[in-house]
Design an enzyme around this catalytic site. Structure first.
Site, PDB file in Angstrom:
ATOM      1  CB  CYS A 162       4.780   3.932  -3.621  1.00 42.97           C
ATOM      2  SG  CYS A 162       4.477   3.321  -5.278  1.00 42.97           S
ATOM      3  CG  HIS A 180       1.120   5.674  -1.987  1.00 40.32           C
ATOM      4  ND1 HIS A 180       1.360   6.515  -3.054  1.00 40.32           N
ATOM      5  CD2 HIS A 180       1.250   4.402  -2.472  1.00 40.32           C
ATOM      6  CE1 HIS A 180       1.624   5.787  -4.121  1.00 40.32           C
ATOM      7  NE2 HIS A 180       1.560   4.511  -3.795  1.00 40.32           N
ATOM      8  CG  ASN A 238       0.649   4.223  -7.290  1.00 42.08           C
ATOM      9  OD1 ASN A 238       1.437   5.109  -6.985  1.00 42.08           O
ATOM     10  ND2 ASN A 238       0.721   3.006  -6.771  1.00 42.08           N
TER      11      ASN A 238
END
Ligand code: COA
Length: 324
Positions: A114, A251, A281
């Site tokens: 990520c 994020h 996500n």
């Protein structure tokens, strides 16, 4: 020297899967997912039309067009991805070929899960700082739906697919700053095997593939502890006041993580743009997809002070300060 974003592009698969859709195939509910994550729906890639190499090329073409540059002038392409359709060649060389960049363009990929986009962005910034790169494309693309364990309701509900890209141009000016941190000893909190593991068999005797494997509580605690800290450390190290920052672009993993970060930093939540409710996500694609959306909404203006921060598997976390 400093890198300025001069073009943004993104791609989200057409197929939208809502929490209600998920509740028809697993024991979950819109209420549970919304309350714990803020996610209402996510885009899920079509296995043929939305391969990562296709998604990222679409986003790259859009970014190059928005930047109004000749692709032949790009010196470097760096793509962050943890779920590419090809292990090699790189996603970056696939982009190079598709957009018509020249053979003088350096290409490599970054796998940092990520936090990958911010890692790639910081890498490109460093190349710009040396004077070796004048024009670069930094990309993030993920097809998480290929790798999540769809029988693990605690993990699969979190993720989505997509791609985002930014074109960076070297300009005279104060260099952008960043901090990067990692904790390999906590790697098992969030991991995924790259291929079937011949040393371990599943119930039917096939080589076992685990998919995304996560200790959600540990990851949550890690994020709400380290993200506010790295942002504070960045401000102290480079001498800016958090109050001066126009946007904290985090994020998009969990709305509660973003809210907790805003609270700990004592900054208004309006400075923390979010699109997680509609994207889930998207790992290393989450920040460039959000940047593109903000640009489309007219939220970005030259001179704005922006902090990006991301976190995830590794464990890895990082942050940077840029002037838009
Ligand atoms: N629907 C309904 N119930 C669910 C569920 C789902 N999708 N997933 C888990 N549950 C159940 C669990 O089985 C458990 O039930 P039990 O108490 O009967 O055992 C209960 O809900 C609580 O599970 P738990 O895992 O403790 O929930 P939580 O409050 O920690 O929330 C996450 C889980 C994943 C939402 C949360 O930990 C989180 O967001 N962590 C961060 C993860 C992340 O962002 N990862 C990516 C970083 S880049």
């Amino acid at each position: 020297m400093t890198g300025k974003i001069i073009g943004l592009g993104s791609y989200l698969p057409e197929k939208i899967v809502t929490n209600d859709d998920l509740s028809k195939i697993m024991d979950t509910s819109d209420e549970w997912i919304t309350e714990r994550t803020g996610i209402k729906s996510r885009h899920i890639a079509d296995p043929v039309k939305d391969r990562p190499s296709i998604m990222v090329v679409k986003a790259a073409k859009q970014a190059v067009e928005a930047a109004g540059i000749a692709p032949q002038d790009i010196d470097l392409i760096v793509t962050a991805s943890t779920t590419p359709d090809l292990i090699f060649p790189t996603m970056s060389t696939t982009i190079q070929e598709a957009i018509g960049a020249s053979e003088n363009c350096g290409c490599f990929d970054v796998n940092s899960a990520c936090p990958g986009f911010v890692a790639a962005y910081n890498t490109v910034e460093s190349f710009i700082e040396t004077g070796n790169v004048k024009l670069a494309l930094v990309a993030g693309v993920e097809c998480n739906s290929n790798f999540v364990d769809w029988t693990d309701r605690g993990t699969c509900i979190l993720f989505g697919d997509g791609a985002g890209c930014a074109v960076l141009k070297a300009e005279e000016g104060k260099r952008n700053e960043f901090i990067m941190r990692s904790s390999g000893k906590r790697g098992t909190c969030l991991h995924c095997e790259s291929a079937r593991q011949p040393y371990r068999k599943d119930e039917e005797g096939f080589d076992k593939l685990t998919g995304f494997n996560m200790n959600g509580r540990e990851v949550f605690k890690f994020a709400i502890t380290e993200v506010p800290k790295i942002i504070t450390d960045l401000s102290v190290k480079y001498g800016f006041d958090l109050g001066e920052i126009d946007y904290f672009i985090l994020h998009q993993a969990n709305q509660r993580i973003i809210e907790a970060t805003a609270k700990k930093l004592k900054q208004p939540l309006e400075k923390f743009p979010m699109n997680i409710m509609n994207t889930g996500n998207c790992s290393s694609a989450s920040i460039p997809i959000l940047l593109k959306e903000m640009n489309d909404k007219g939220m970005l203006r030259r001179g704005q002070k922006i902090v990006m921060a991301s976190f995830g598997a590794g464990l890895v976390w990082n942050a940077n300060y840029i002037e838009y």
